[in-house]
Enzyme design. Sequence first.
Site: not given
Length: 257
Positions: A179, A101, A103, A17
């Site tokens: 890696t 969306g 947002d 949030l």
Amino acid sequence: MKHKYNWLAVVVGNSRLHWAWFKNLAFVETWDTHHLTIAVKPNFVPPLLLHKELIRQNLSSLPVYLASVVANQTKYWQNYFALSLITLKDIKLTNVYPTMGVDRALAVCGAIAVYQQACLVIDGGTALTFTGVDAGGKLVGGAILPGLRSQLLSLRQKTSALPEVKLPDSLPPRWALDTDTAIASGVLHTAISGIRGYIDDWLQQFPHSQIVFTGGDGQILWRFLVQQFPELSEQTAVDPNLVFEGVKLIYQQKNKE
């Protein structure tokens, strides 16, 4: 128009949030919290979610302007007494498709309000999104792919031998000899090259426009991009509050005299 009170903007992302406390039209504070696990009570916001200064001033019963891309999180707010739920219909953006969306729509509207020109918004969150809008508020289009941390997490979860890798502080060498660095190189160099490709294509269509990075990893993406391509530094910016600028526009619309 008179603005006499404090209010909260809450943007529900895929993993967190995002909060902003406004006094009238001015930002006071921004912060992030975990998702809700229980419903918000009708008369106040749970103190654990609030900035400590709000608690100190006994400001737990403020109007909330909520934009959510997570349906289950939206349900937790349905009984709150001073809730304004923001949907695509509230946003003055044309050429929008129904599943966009909210947002993303708020962020590009916020970008136009701040920069007053065509904008490409690059949001580095759980998803990495590109959203382009012209100066008149018409959605040109965009793209969505997994965000940086989502890509790193996916490698860890889907393979048995690869380790969990965190984002480095600096852009790793392209050709790695261990890696961890190889994973960081693959994710970051591919992302930065892809971002450059989208920016180049956008600027061919809208040469006099603003490129804005936002979201939790927006600053990192921008820093790595200009490290790799210094010539883009003048036409790019970082603005973590774009989506809240969009929410502020909705607040203004709903509080006109």
